[in-house]
Design a protein around this motif. Structure first.
Motif, PDB file in Angstrom:
ATOM      1  N   ILE D  71      19.383  23.880   9.427  1.00  0.00           N
ATOM      2  CA  ILE D  71      20.345  22.765   9.434  1.00  0.00           C
ATOM      3  C   ILE D  71      20.670  22.353  10.869  1.00  0.00           C
ATOM      4  O   ILE D  71      20.590  21.178  11.225  1.00  0.00           O
ATOM      5  N   TRP D  72      21.042  23.341  11.677  1.00  0.00           N
ATOM      6  CA  TRP D  72      21.589  23.025  12.992  1.00  0.00           C
ATOM      7  C   TRP D  72      20.549  22.490  13.972  1.00  0.00           C
ATOM      8  O   TRP D  72      20.902  21.889  14.981  1.00  0.00           O
ATOM      9  N   ARG D  73      19.256  22.702  13.681  1.00  0.00           N
ATOM     10  CA  ARG D  73      18.264  22.115  14.584  1.00  0.00           C
ATOM     11  C   ARG D  73      18.208  20.599  14.465  1.00  0.00           C
ATOM     12  O   ARG D  73      17.622  19.931  15.305  1.00  0.00           O
ATOM     13  N   TYR D  74      18.809  20.057  13.416  1.00  0.00           N
ATOM     14  CA  TYR D  74      18.866  18.599  13.283  1.00  0.00           C
ATOM     15  C   TYR D  74      20.172  18.018  13.803  1.00  0.00           C
ATOM     16  O   TYR D  74      20.315  16.800  13.917  1.00  0.00           O
ATOM     17  N   VAL D  75      21.159  18.900  14.063  1.00  0.00           N
ATOM     18  CA  VAL D  75      22.471  18.417  14.517  1.00  0.00           C
ATOM     19  C   VAL D  75      22.411  18.152  16.016  1.00  0.00           C
ATOM     20  O   VAL D  75      22.090  19.051  16.790  1.00  0.00           O
ATOM     21  N   VAL D  76      22.693  16.923  16.425  1.00  0.00           N
ATOM     22  CA  VAL D  76      22.667  16.627  17.857  1.00  0.00           C
ATOM     23  C   VAL D  76      24.062  16.441  18.460  1.00  0.00           C
ATOM     24  O   VAL D  76      24.226  16.482  19.663  1.00  0.00           O
ATOM     25  N   ARG D  77      25.063  16.212  17.602  1.00  0.00           N
ATOM     26  CA  ARG D  77      26.428  16.095  18.092  1.00  0.00           C
ATOM     27  C   ARG D  77      27.343  16.864  17.160  1.00  0.00           C
ATOM     28  O   ARG D  77      27.014  17.065  15.987  1.00  0.00           O
ATOM     29  N   VAL D  78      28.483  17.291  17.641  1.00  0.00           N
ATOM     30  CA  VAL D  78      29.444  17.969  16.770  1.00  0.00           C
ATOM     31  C   VAL D  78      30.780  17.252  16.864  1.00  0.00           C
ATOM     32  O   VAL D  78      31.084  16.604  17.861  1.00  0.00           O
ATOM     33  N   ASP D  79      31.569  17.370  15.811  1.00  0.00           N
ATOM     34  CA  ASP D  79      32.969  16.949  15.924  1.00  0.00           C
ATOM     35  C   ASP D  79      33.837  18.113  15.445  1.00  0.00           C
ATOM     36  O   ASP D  79      33.333  19.147  15.007  1.00  0.00           O
ATOM     37  N   GLN D  80      35.138  17.938  15.564  1.00  0.00           N
ATOM     38  CA  GLN D  80      36.078  19.008  15.237  1.00  0.00           C
ATOM     39  C   GLN D  80      35.867  19.527  13.811  1.00  0.00           C
ATOM     40  O   GLN D  80      35.855  20.731  13.575  1.00  0.00           O
ATOM     41  N   LEU D  82      33.171  19.492  11.942  1.00  0.00           N
ATOM     42  CA  LEU D  82      31.937  20.260  11.791  1.00  0.00           C
ATOM     43  C   LEU D  82      32.138  21.700  12.289  1.00  0.00           C
ATOM     44  O   LEU D  82      31.631  22.650  11.694  1.00  0.00           O
ATOM     45  N   LEU D  83      32.915  21.830  13.376  1.00  0.00           N
ATOM     46  CA  LEU D  83      33.201  23.170  13.897  1.00  0.00           C
ATOM     47  C   LEU D  83      34.031  23.970  12.903  1.00  0.00           C
ATOM     48  O   LEU D  83      33.807  25.163  12.697  1.00  0.00           O
ATOM     49  N   VAL D  84      35.009  23.296  12.265  1.00  0.00           N
ATOM     50  CA  VAL D  84      35.848  23.982  11.278  1.00  0.00           C
ATOM     51  C   VAL D  84      35.009  24.390  10.077  1.00  0.00           C
ATOM     52  O   VAL D  84      35.110  25.525   9.578  1.00  0.00           O
ATOM     53  N   LEU D  85      34.126  23.493   9.624  1.00  0.00           N
ATOM     54  CA  LEU D  85      33.257  23.830   8.483  1.00  0.00           C
ATOM     55  C   LEU D  85      32.360  25.012   8.832  1.00  0.00           C
ATOM     56  O   LEU D  85      32.144  25.902   8.003  1.00  0.00           O
ATOM     57  N   ASN D  86      31.851  25.031  10.060  1.00  0.00           N
ATOM     58  CA  ASN D  86      30.993  26.143  10.476  1.00  0.00           C
ATOM     59  C   ASN D  86      31.778  27.451  10.514  1.00  0.00           C
ATOM     60  O   ASN D  86      31.276  28.500  10.111  1.00  0.00           O
ATOM     61  N   LEU D  87      33.035  27.387  10.979  1.00  0.00           N
ATOM     62  CA  LEU D  87      33.886  28.583  10.975  1.00  0.00           C
ATOM     63  C   LEU D  87      34.067  29.104   9.553  1.00  0.00           C
ATOM     64  O   LEU D  87      34.047  30.317   9.316  1.00  0.00           O
ATOM     65  N   LEU D  88      34.222  28.179   8.583  1.00  0.00           N
ATOM     66  CA  LEU D  88      34.418  28.611   7.202  1.00  0.00           C
ATOM     67  C   LEU D  88      33.145  29.239   6.634  1.00  0.00           C
ATOM     68  O   LEU D  88      33.206  30.192   5.856  1.00  0.00           O
ATOM     69  N   VAL D  89      31.983  28.707   7.032  1.00  0.00           N
ATOM     70  CA  VAL D  89      30.722  29.360   6.651  1.00  0.00           C
ATOM     71  C   VAL D  89      30.718  30.798   7.169  1.00  0.00           C
ATOM     72  O   VAL D  89      30.445  31.751   6.419  1.00  0.00           O
ATOM     73  N   LEU D  90      31.085  30.967   8.446  1.00  0.00           N
ATOM     74  CA  LEU D  90      31.079  32.299   9.065  1.00  0.00           C
ATOM     75  C   LEU D  90      32.112  33.220   8.418  1.00  0.00           C
ATOM     76  O   LEU D  90      31.878  34.424   8.284  1.00  0.00           O
ATOM     77  N   TRP D 136      26.276  20.051   5.929  1.00  0.00           N
ATOM     78  CA  TRP D 136      25.168  19.099   5.901  1.00  0.00           C
ATOM     79  C   TRP D 136      25.651  17.703   5.507  1.00  0.00           C
ATOM     80  O   TRP D 136      25.284  16.696   6.100  1.00  0.00           O
ATOM     81  N   TRP D 137      26.547  17.694   4.473  1.00  0.00           N
ATOM     82  CA  TRP D 137      27.077  16.424   3.970  1.00  0.00           C
ATOM     83  C   TRP D 137      27.870  15.706   5.066  1.00  0.00           C
ATOM     84  O   TRP D 137      27.682  14.508   5.306  1.00  0.00           O
ATOM     85  N   TRP D 138      28.728  16.447   5.764  1.00  0.00           N
ATOM     86  CA  TRP D 138      29.545  15.862   6.833  1.00  0.00           C
ATOM     87  C   TRP D 138      28.679  15.349   7.995  1.00  0.00           C
ATOM     88  O   TRP D 138      28.910  14.249   8.521  1.00  0.00           O
ATOM     89  N   ALA D 139      27.683  16.175   8.374  1.00  0.00           N
ATOM     90  CA  ALA D 139      26.825  15.793   9.497  1.00  0.00           C
ATOM     91  C   ALA D 139      26.039  14.518   9.165  1.00  0.00           C
ATOM     92  O   ALA D 139      25.835  13.656  10.025  1.00  0.00           O
ATOM     93  N   ARG D 140      25.605  14.388   7.880  1.00  0.00           N
ATOM     94  CA  ARG D 140      24.882  13.176   7.482  1.00  0.00           C
ATOM     95  C   ARG D 140      25.809  11.966   7.501  1.00  0.00           C
ATOM     96  O   ARG D 140      25.475  10.902   8.005  1.00  0.00           O
ATOM     97  N   ARG D 141      27.004  12.166   6.919  1.00  0.00           N
ATOM     98  CA  ARG D 141      27.939  11.060   6.770  1.00  0.00           C
ATOM     99  C   ARG D 141      28.423  10.539   8.110  1.00  0.00           C
ATOM    100  O   ARG D 141      28.606   9.328   8.283  1.00  0.00           O
ATOM    101  N   ARG D 142      28.652  11.430   9.078  1.00  0.00           N
ATOM    102  CA  ARG D 142      29.189  11.039  10.358  1.00  0.00           C
ATOM    103  C   ARG D 142      28.117  10.717  11.398  1.00  0.00           C
ATOM    104  O   ARG D 142      28.437  10.543  12.570  1.00  0.00           O
ATOM    105  N   GLY D 143      26.848  10.734  10.956  1.00  0.00           N
ATOM    106  CA  GLY D 143      25.786  10.389  11.908  1.00  0.00           C
ATOM    107  C   GLY D 143      25.640  11.392  13.032  1.00  0.00           C
ATOM    108  O   GLY D 143      25.372  11.020  14.180  1.00  0.00           O
ATOM    109  N   LEU D 144      25.815  12.679  12.720  1.00  0.00           N
ATOM    110  CA  LEU D 144      25.711  13.710  13.753  1.00  0.00           C
ATOM    111  C   LEU D 144      24.302  14.292  13.829  1.00  0.00           C
ATOM    112  O   LEU D 144      24.016  15.124  14.683  1.00  0.00           O
ATOM    113  N   LEU D 145      23.417  13.839  12.906  1.00  0.00           N
ATOM    114  CA  LEU D 145      22.051  14.366  12.877  1.00  0.00           C
ATOM    115  C   LEU D 145      21.155  13.564  13.817  1.00  0.00           C
ATOM    116  O   LEU D 145      21.503  12.471  14.271  1.00  0.00           O
TER     117      LEU D 145
END
Lengths: 214, 214, 214, 214
Positions: D71-80, D82-90, D136-145
């Motif tokens: 997933i993250w190899r396609y992410v080129v930008r992050v927002d707050q 996305l970081l929170v969602l990643n923390l919840l995954v962890l 993945w859904w957030w990154a697609r929706r916000r154009g972070l990919l």
């Protein structure tokens, strides 16, 4: 030019990674799997302070990681003092599992236990907040930040950061009213800083050290 | 070209991250939260050697991390021997929590305990200092450092590093006078190397491997 | 293009970092500091199997890290299978502390204990060596290595790697003669692979993925 | 531009590294080396739930790491967010060792224990799958990919991911038939996601954020 800052981030991430997982490792030790002779559902339910300590640790250390990330993405150079300040931030972060564990274990204890553990916890968080503030202040003063960073943004970030220790002290004072309420205030504060502020307070909408607008 | 060195740094940072947080994890195990049937304030106060061991570990391992960072930012290539020397540095660093724990536990013990644990501690630090010195010496001799690094700076860094084991031996000798004084001497040494030296001793004021003047 | 491989390295380094420090953390638990009512020098001396396990773990995991580093610096692309093979390498590496601990604890036990623990240990090392070999084989077959890598070097690396499991089996067979001798054979093997081979066997004298000659 | 995502990966790798090695560390604590007065072969054999928990943890966390990497190899930008969602995954990933340990310890317990521990385990995995999907859904929706990422591939990845929680629920339902069968179903699922899907489901055959076709 960004190389020095990159290694500081990797190193700090190593510490954050252990801090975030330590309480989950603790669950293995204090978990009911190790306690024979009791009913499993009851034993699992009784371990609630460990779960709470895990969630508190994760919330607070996760929030501090995001703050750390937001600050360090603007740092393009480091000096000896910035490294020392960062070590002091990590010194306090690494004690979060210990103080969160004490706090959750003593939520239903006597008033002395509640206030003492809440004081220890707030001490940890205040120490972390103090040195995060000093990191930002030092980096601004010594010109270690990205040259394109808008000074108004840098000031706004500093203002918002300075507010944090004050809010934590308010949350601590609530322990004299009710310890559970004080804990809720802590977690609300974490949520507040996780969500981020309006407009100019959001570091992400501004040029970072790679020079690209997000 | 900096790629090899980058991975050595990431790997070393993983070890440093665990070392820095280990003593905080130990607090969870030996902490009063696990000891029932006593007053919490008293139990917390009695755990002071654990807190001391945490701070000693953090100070010494943090200072070594900064030294490691300062050295490796000049390394642009690695060979097999440099990797082995770095592993030996890490071998000694990873034992710092163990020896710091023994040291702080036996500060109020008999003279045999005090001297033995101080000797073990100084052995760890000497081993680390020896292999850090060898790392720098090997990298200089084999031309693994950044070509723009001023040879006078490289020599000055080596001189300052060579001083370190000697100063640690002096701090160790003080244990025969007073163990607390010896510990204070250790911590003063750490502070001395954290602050950094004057002028040419500061690696940061010179071109690093990215070719930019700081 | 090197990006995928970079993250595999960071991730693997996280596992290596914990493996290298785990036995030092164990020292804290089994160390004499926790055992009251005995003389410290005697207690410290009796803990020798723990120190041995620490050194064995460090030597073997350190050597494997260097091998991993040497392989992955030539990998420029990854596919799903390479990631799975790397996970299997890590699966065996993470059990090194456990098997090294068993081995050193039972060095003075009966012949059953000695052979069983030596078998477990060699099983761990064989598993690791097998999947490291498969990693290299797969990367070569699928063209995931740097295009400038000399095929003769790639073959020489493969030959040297294939030898390793065989040598470990010989070292294991020696346990039926003498367990201490077998352990010495293991450590000699580690030293042999740490020193590196002559000429074309040294990956560092050849173009790496950054395209620069070392 | 990829810088933000790089640090999120380093940080997550720190957590993954600890999670993967935690169960191996646990082996040291619960291992027969610490249990005196029994025959070693028998003691080692009796510790099978610990080995099983280690393998389950490694398989599931390793598979999640690969998914996270993909997933993250396609992410080129992050927002707050996305970081929170990643923390919840962890947050959920870090509890895998605890729930896997409970699960394997209670495989031969009564039906209540089996179902409760299977439910806890599936809860962990569902939580992880939910937040990976949201990432993945957030990154697609916000154009972070990465802008060159084929939208059809992004949709296919999302479809395959959405399937995962459903399949885990099916595997959980099997616990009411037979707990061992349910565990086998979990492991089959992990293997299914490790192998990867056909054609367009393989992220690796498509342009990643470095702009190069794999």
């Amino acid at each position: 030019m960004a190389r020095d800052a990159a290694r500081v981030e990797t190193f700090s991430d190593g510490v954050f990674g252990v801090v975030l997982t330590v309480m989950a490792v603790e669950l293995l030790q204090t978990g009911p799997a190790r306690v024979g002779g009791r009913e499993l559902p009851e034993a699992l339910a009784d371990a609630w302070p460990s779960y709470l300590a895990y969630v508190i640790t994760f919330a607070i250390a996760g929030q501090v990681w995001i703050a750390h990330h937001n600050i360090w993405r603007y740092v393009v150079r480091v000096d000896q003092m910035l490294l020392v300040l960062n070590l002091l931030v990590l010194l306090f972060i690494a004690t979060i599992p210990f103080t969160a564990d004490l706090l959750s274990d003593n939520l239903r204890g006597g008033p002395t236990e509640q206030r003492l553990t809440a004081a220890l916890y707030v001490g940890t968080v205040l120490g972390e907040a103090l040195f995060v503030n000093l990191t930002w202040w030092w980096a601004r003063r010594r010109g270690l930040l990205h040259p394109d960073l808008d000074p108004r943004l840098a000031r706004a970030v500093a203002r918002r950061m300075r507010l944090k220790p004050l809010l934590y002290l308010v949350a601590f004072a609530v322990v004299f009213v009710d310890p559970i309420l004080s804990l809720c205030a802590y977690l609300l504060l974490v949520a507040f800083y996780l969500i981020g502020g309006p407009g100019d307070l959001r570091p992400y909408a501004h040029p970072a050290k790679d020079g690209s607008a997000a």
